[in-house]
Scaffold this motif. Structure first.
Motif, short mmCIF file in Angstrom:
data_model
loop_
_atom_site.label_atom_id
_atom_site.label_comp_id
_atom_site.label_asym_id
_atom_site.label_seq_id
_atom_site.Cartn_x
_atom_site.Cartn_y
_atom_site.Cartn_z
N CYS A 14 26.83 -50.53 0.71
CA CYS A 14 25.71 -50.83 1.61
C CYS A 14 25.79 -50.10 2.94
O CYS A 14 24.79 -49.94 3.62
N SER A 15 26.96 -49.64 3.34
CA SER A 15 27.08 -48.96 4.63
C SER A 15 26.32 -47.65 4.66
O SER A 15 26.09 -47.09 5.72
N GLU A 16 25.94 -47.14 3.48
CA GLU A 16 25.20 -45.89 3.43
C GLU A 16 23.70 -46.10 3.26
O GLU A 16 22.94 -45.15 3.26
N ASP A 17 23.27 -47.34 3.11
CA ASP A 17 21.85 -47.62 2.97
C ASP A 17 21.15 -47.40 4.30
O ASP A 17 21.70 -47.68 5.36
N LYS A 18 19.92 -46.91 4.23
CA LYS A 18 19.18 -46.59 5.45
C LYS A 18 17.81 -47.26 5.44
O LYS A 18 17.22 -47.47 4.39
N LEU A 19 17.34 -47.57 6.62
CA LEU A 19 16.02 -48.12 6.82
C LEU A 19 15.26 -47.14 7.71
O LEU A 19 15.71 -46.82 8.81
N TYR A 20 14.14 -46.61 7.21
CA TYR A 20 13.33 -45.66 7.96
C TYR A 20 12.17 -46.43 8.59
O TYR A 20 11.37 -47.04 7.88
N PHE A 21 12.09 -46.39 9.91
CA PHE A 21 11.11 -47.17 10.65
C PHE A 21 10.12 -46.23 11.34
O PHE A 21 10.52 -45.22 11.91
N THR A 22 8.83 -46.57 11.28
CA THR A 22 7.80 -45.81 12.00
C THR A 22 6.85 -46.77 12.70
O THR A 22 6.32 -47.68 12.08
N LEU A 23 6.66 -46.54 13.99
CA LEU A 23 5.61 -47.22 14.75
C LEU A 23 4.55 -46.16 15.01
O LEU A 23 4.83 -45.13 15.61
N THR A 24 3.34 -46.41 14.53
CA THR A 24 2.25 -45.46 14.70
C THR A 24 1.27 -46.00 15.73
O THR A 24 0.71 -47.08 15.54
N CYS A 25 1.08 -45.27 16.81
CA CYS A 25 -0.01 -45.56 17.74
C CYS A 25 -1.17 -44.70 17.26
O CYS A 25 -1.10 -43.47 17.29
N GLU A 26 -2.21 -45.36 16.78
CA GLU A 26 -3.30 -44.65 16.12
C GLU A 26 -4.23 -43.95 17.10
O GLU A 26 -4.31 -44.31 18.28
N GLN A 27 -4.93 -42.97 16.59
CA GLN A 27 -5.89 -42.22 17.40
C GLN A 27 -7.00 -43.15 17.87
O GLN A 27 -7.52 -43.96 17.11
N GLU A 28 -7.35 -43.01 19.14
CA GLU A 28 -8.44 -43.79 19.73
C GLU A 28 -9.35 -42.83 20.48
O GLU A 28 -9.07 -42.46 21.63
N PRO A 29 -10.46 -42.38 19.84
CA PRO A 29 -11.34 -41.39 20.46
C PRO A 29 -11.93 -41.84 21.80
O PRO A 29 -12.25 -41.02 22.65
N LYS A 30 -12.07 -43.14 22.01
CA LYS A 30 -12.67 -43.64 23.25
C LYS A 30 -11.66 -43.85 24.37
O LYS A 30 -12.01 -44.35 25.43
N PHE A 31 -10.40 -43.45 24.15
CA PHE A 31 -9.37 -43.58 25.18
C PHE A 31 -9.71 -42.59 26.30
O PHE A 31 -9.70 -41.38 26.10
#
Length: 107
Positions: A21-38
């Protein structure tokens, strides 16, 4: 606050039988989505990502940051997966704060 979504995936080092288990990995992504009205100045986005076990111990933690300007922005981390039960994200964007909790599905 930027529009966001959280995703993750596991990568196991070996088959389910006899794996290290020490070699197991968790890939995490936080996506801030495109906001055309920003239509404001870029805002700082900070996320503290914590990998949590079944008794609420923090197994791993990462600090991610970037500047959101209305375009899609990805904040990513590769973390150890040693019996992860959930992922907690303390998210701050501009003056807004959120705490997100994602339960890990091992199916």
């Amino acid at each position: 606050m930027c529009p966001y979504r959280v995703s993750y995936r596991h990568e196991y080092s070996r088959s389910d039988f006899g794996r290290d288990c020490s070699e197991d990995k968790l890939y995490f992504t936080l996506t801030c989505e495109q906001e055309p009205k920003f239509d404001q100045d870029p805002i700082p986005v900070t996320a503290t990502v914590q990998v949590i076990d079944t008794v609420e111990n923090v197994l791993d933690s990462r600090e991610l940051s970037g500047m959101y300007s209305g375009e899609e922005m990805l904040l990513r981390a590769v973390m150890r997966d040693e019996g992860t039960e959930s992922i907690r994200v303390n998210l701050s964007a501009g003056g807004a704060k959120r705490v997100l909790l994602v339960t890990v599905d091992r199916k």
